[in-house]
Design an enzyme around this catalytic site. Structure first.
Site, PDB file in Angstrom:
ATOM      1  N   GLY A 164     101.025  71.032 116.572  1.00 31.14           N
ATOM      2  CA  GLY A 164     102.444  70.813 116.790  1.00 31.14           C
ATOM      3  C   GLY A 164     102.958  71.344 118.109  1.00 31.14           C
ATOM      4  O   GLY A 164     104.160  71.623 118.244  1.00 31.14           O
ATOM      5  N   THR A 165     102.081  71.448 119.105  1.00 30.64           N
ATOM      6  CA  THR A 165     102.514  71.950 120.412  1.00 30.64           C
ATOM      7  C   THR A 165     103.660  71.111 120.979  1.00 30.64           C
ATOM      8  O   THR A 165     104.638  71.644 121.512  1.00 30.64           O
ATOM      9  CB  THR A 165     101.329  71.955 121.399  1.00 30.64           C
ATOM     10  N   PRO A 192     112.165  77.110 129.093  1.00 29.70           N
ATOM     11  CA  PRO A 192     111.693  76.814 127.735  1.00 29.70           C
ATOM     12  C   PRO A 192     110.533  77.700 127.289  1.00 29.70           C
ATOM     13  O   PRO A 192     110.464  78.073 126.106  1.00 29.70           O
ATOM     14  CB  PRO A 192     111.284  75.340 127.810  1.00 29.70           C
ATOM     15  N   ASN A 193     109.627  78.045 128.212  1.00 31.05           N
ATOM     16  CA  ASN A 193     108.475  78.879 127.839  1.00 31.05           C
ATOM     17  C   ASN A 193     108.788  80.365 127.964  1.00 31.05           C
ATOM     18  O   ASN A 193     108.531  81.149 127.035  1.00 31.05           O
ATOM     19  CB  ASN A 193     107.265  78.537 128.710  1.00 31.05           C
ATOM     20  N   SER A 222     104.124  81.451 119.972  1.00 30.64           N
ATOM     21  CA  SER A 222     103.159  80.393 120.208  1.00 30.64           C
ATOM     22  C   SER A 222     103.452  79.275 119.229  1.00 30.64           C
ATOM     23  O   SER A 222     104.060  79.506 118.169  1.00 30.64           O
ATOM     24  CB  SER A 222     101.727  80.908 119.989  1.00 30.64           C
ATOM     25  N   ASN A 227     101.278  78.144 117.456  1.00 27.94           N
ATOM     26  CA  ASN A 227     100.392  78.413 116.332  1.00 27.94           C
ATOM     27  C   ASN A 227     101.029  79.262 115.248  1.00 27.94           C
ATOM     28  O   ASN A 227     100.666  79.144 114.076  1.00 27.94           O
ATOM     29  CB  ASN A 227      99.111  79.083 116.841  1.00 27.94           C
ATOM     30  N   THR A 232     100.118  59.307  68.023  1.00 26.55           N
ATOM     31  CA  THR A 232      98.996  59.856  68.791  1.00 26.55           C
ATOM     32  C   THR A 232      97.996  58.729  69.004  1.00 26.55           C
ATOM     33  O   THR A 232      97.830  57.863  68.129  1.00 26.55           O
ATOM     34  CB  THR A 232      98.316  61.022  68.045  1.00 26.55           C
ATOM     35  N   HIS A 233      97.344  58.715  70.178  1.00 26.31           N
ATOM     36  CA  HIS A 233      96.432  57.617  70.547  1.00 26.31           C
ATOM     37  C   HIS A 233      97.155  56.263  70.532  1.00 26.31           C
ATOM     38  O   HIS A 233      96.541  55.224  70.331  1.00 26.31           O
ATOM     39  CB  HIS A 233      95.224  57.560  69.593  1.00 26.31           C
ATOM     40  N   SER A 254     116.076  41.176  86.260  1.00 25.74           N
ATOM     41  CA  SER A 254     115.242  40.034  86.624  1.00 25.74           C
ATOM     42  C   SER A 254     116.024  39.055  87.478  1.00 25.74           C
ATOM     43  O   SER A 254     117.223  38.850  87.280  1.00 25.74           O
ATOM     44  CB  SER A 254     114.740  39.327  85.362  1.00 25.74           C
ATOM     45  N   SER A 255     115.319  38.431  88.414  1.00 26.40           N
ATOM     46  CA  SER A 255     115.931  37.394  89.248  1.00 26.40           C
ATOM     47  C   SER A 255     115.861  36.028  88.578  1.00 26.40           C
ATOM     48  O   SER A 255     116.452  35.066  89.075  1.00 26.40           O
ATOM     49  CB  SER A 255     115.224  37.335  90.611  1.00 26.40           C
ATOM     50  N   LYS A 305     118.211  40.333  81.262  1.00 28.37           N
ATOM     51  CA  LYS A 305     117.115  41.295  81.140  1.00 28.37           C
ATOM     52  C   LYS A 305     117.484  42.604  81.837  1.00 28.37           C
ATOM     53  O   LYS A 305     117.981  42.616  82.959  1.00 28.37           O
ATOM     54  CB  LYS A 305     115.842  40.731  81.764  1.00 28.37           C
ATOM     55  N   GLU A 332     110.965  53.682  86.384  1.00 28.52           N
ATOM     56  CA  GLU A 332     109.993  53.051  87.277  1.00 28.52           C
ATOM     57  C   GLU A 332     110.035  53.698  88.659  1.00 28.52           C
ATOM     58  O   GLU A 332     108.992  53.944  89.285  1.00 28.52           O
ATOM     59  CB  GLU A 332     110.279  51.553  87.370  1.00 28.52           C
TER      60      GLU A 332
END
Length: 546
Positions: A103-104, A134-135, A143, A145, A191-192, A322-323, A328, A335
């Site tokens: 990300g320098t 800036p530096n 840094s 890092n 169940t199942h 629905s279209s 519906k 979803e």
């Protein structure tokens, strides 16, 4: 013609000169990154830019405390950083997500924008780096890092504390409200995907609420690791070029500005090499997403129909489904939540692979980690908010349909086990299936007394949960324990062991054992009168005043 009337200005870096728009707040290194990385058109989000501003503000404040920068520069940098924090300079953060390792380019983008604005605040021209460099000034004692990693943690914690955690709490509360509302609704368990014994619809919703709370708790435990930040470790962890006391003061200022319990990482080398806490929290977020996916899928099943599905519940109709098929209505909020869950799993996969890609003193994959990490938190929060408000709160139960399924379930024969034995109960089920009759009719055909069948197949009674007690005699061995973090504003204690269900207050030492386990705060407990919820203790992720 002055600078702002000119169309371009010349900027310089160690590679030479180039032209940029005269009005730009960024400088040469940002311009080179724009040319080098025209990859996706995607930028790191507002939360990250804000966090970069906080880092630069905290560093300048620390330098001011230590007399390492003149007061006028400190004030100008802090004021410019405030504008970054407030989003006033977002348009000038232009580096693509897929950029220079670690990300320098992103860090220099922040340094150049803040230096340019600070120069203006001191009465100079935009981009006059002779006034604020800036530096040398904005990035002093820092840094990429350490600062990129720190900004990633700050941004994530702010999103977790102020967006996702409240959203999960509201979802759990909404599900708990429905649990109470539906506590009298008898239904067939499954169940199942096959018929099972009767239960209450309220217990189904109560289980979802409890699971959301469990995942919120686990997320909080993981998130506490984000609070240890290595600002001041600089390039590799040695703190080269930083004055003594800088790291401690800078981290204290981060905590002050955010109101969160950030603290200095105990080992700066570990922090610089390993953004593993991000991998940890992302895994917890993935698990949250999977738990939400399960709830969404269950709601879709229970609401299937309206004529040919289960139709035990009705979800709010929020838009045509629905279209082509008139009238519906689809479970669109559920979803949507499924899609978000799938995306979160994808984000987590990218983070896991990137998190394992470090070498020696640094992991250079942090930009893609930050992008995916913050994205998954954001979409989880907004998705849960929409799902709660536009779906869960409006769910209605079809009590008659639920009860009809419960009374028709052949799994009711389970209750005959204690009356006539398993083998004879199985014969009743086979008779009912073969003849297409109810269990009661099949039992009568096999000569089982009517009063025995009626007593055994009472769905109201069968759907009640057997009362549970957690007395002293239960603990034949030491009670289970779990880690308890605290992230309340000013500090964090993580990893303390305590019995499940014991309340903990920040700053106290949790007990090692208790003779009995009380109800877990904020969780529903079954009583003869239905579901009750005990008060929830203040969370370490909660906002002040909650």
């Amino acid at each position: 013609m002055n600078q702002m009337q000119a169309r371009t200005r010349v900027v310089r870096d160690s590679l030479g000169e180039l032209e940029i728009p005269a009005y730009a707040y960024y400088g040469a290194q940002t311009a080179r990154a724009m040319a080098n990385f025209p990859i996706s058109g995607l930028r790191l989000p507002r939360a990250f830019i804000r966090a970069q501003g906080i880092v630069k503000w905290a560093a300048a404040r620390a330098h001011g405390d230590l007399g390492a920068l003149p007061p006028d520069k400190v004030n100008a940098i802090c004021q410019a950083a405030d504008e970054v924090i407030d989003g006033k300079l977002d348009a000038w953060f232009v580096v693509d997500i897929y950029q220079a390792g670690a990300g320098t380019s992103q860090n220099m983008n922040a340094n150049e924008v803040i230096a340019s604005r600070a120069a203006e605040l001191l009465g100079g021209a935009r981009g006059d780096f002779r006034l604020v460099h800036p530096n040398d000034d904005v990035n002093r004692s820092q840094s990429t890092n350490d600062t990129f990693h720190v900004a990633m943690n700050i941004a994530a914690m702010e999103l977790l504390a102020h967006r996702l955690d409240p959203a999960l709490r509201r979802l759990a509360a909404a599900l708990e409200d429905k649990a109470r509302e539906f506590q009298g609704v008898v239904k067939a368990g499954r169940t199942h995907l096959q018929d099972a014994v009767p239960m209450r619809l309220g217990d189904e919703f109560g289980a979802w609420a409890d699971n959301v709370r469990r995942h919120r708790d686990w997320l909080e435990m993981a998130a506490s690791s984000l609070l240890a930040i290595g600002l001041g470790g600089n390039a590799i962890g040695t703190g080269i070029n930083t004055p003594p006391g800088f790291a401690e003061r800078a981290v204290a200022h981060v905590a002050e500005r955010t109101g969160l319990g950030f603290r200095l990482a105990p080992n700066p080398f570990t922090f610089n090499q390993n953004p593993d806490e991000v991998v940890l929290v992302s895994g917890a977020l993935r698990n949250v997403a999977l738990a939400l996916q399960r709830i969404a899928n269950d709601l879709r099943l229970l609401a299937s129909g309206p004529r040919t599905g289960l139709a035990e519940i009705a979800l709010p109709a929020v838009q045509p489904g629905s279209s082509i098929m008139p009238g519906k209505m689809n479970p669109v909020l559920a979803e949507m939540l499924n899609m978000v869950a799938h995306q979160v799993v994808g984000c987590d996969t990218a983070i896991a692979h990137a998190g394992g890609a470090g070498q020696l003193e640094l992991n250079v994959m942090m930009p893609v980690m930050a992008a995916n990490f913050l994205h998954e938190i954001h979409i989880l929060a907004t998705a849960v908010e929409a799902f709660t408000d536009r779906c869960v709160t409006g769910i209605q139960a079809n009590a008659a349909r639920c009860r009809a399924y419960a009374e028709q379930s052949l799994a009711l024969a389970t209750a005959l086990n204690t009356e006539i034995g398993y083998d004879q109960a199985a014969a009743v089920v086979k008779q009912a299936l073969a003849q297409g009759t109810s269990l009661a009719e099949a039992a009568q055909a096999l000569g089982i007394p009517v009063e025995v069948v009626q007593r055994a197949l009472d769905v109201e009674r069968l759907s009640l949960t057997v009362p549970r007690t957690f007395g002293e005699s239960v603990w034949s061995v030491a009670p289970p324990v779990h880690a308890v973090p605290t992230m309340a504003g000013t500090g964090s204690v993580a990893g303390a062991a305590m019995p499940q269900g014991t309340p903990v207050t920040a700053g106290t030492t949790p007990p090692l054992a208790t003779p009995a386990t009380p109800p877990v705060e904020g969780h529903a407990t079954r009583t003869p009168g239905g579901v009750q919820t005990t008060p929830e203790p203040r969370s370490t992720l909660a906002e002040p005043g909650d």
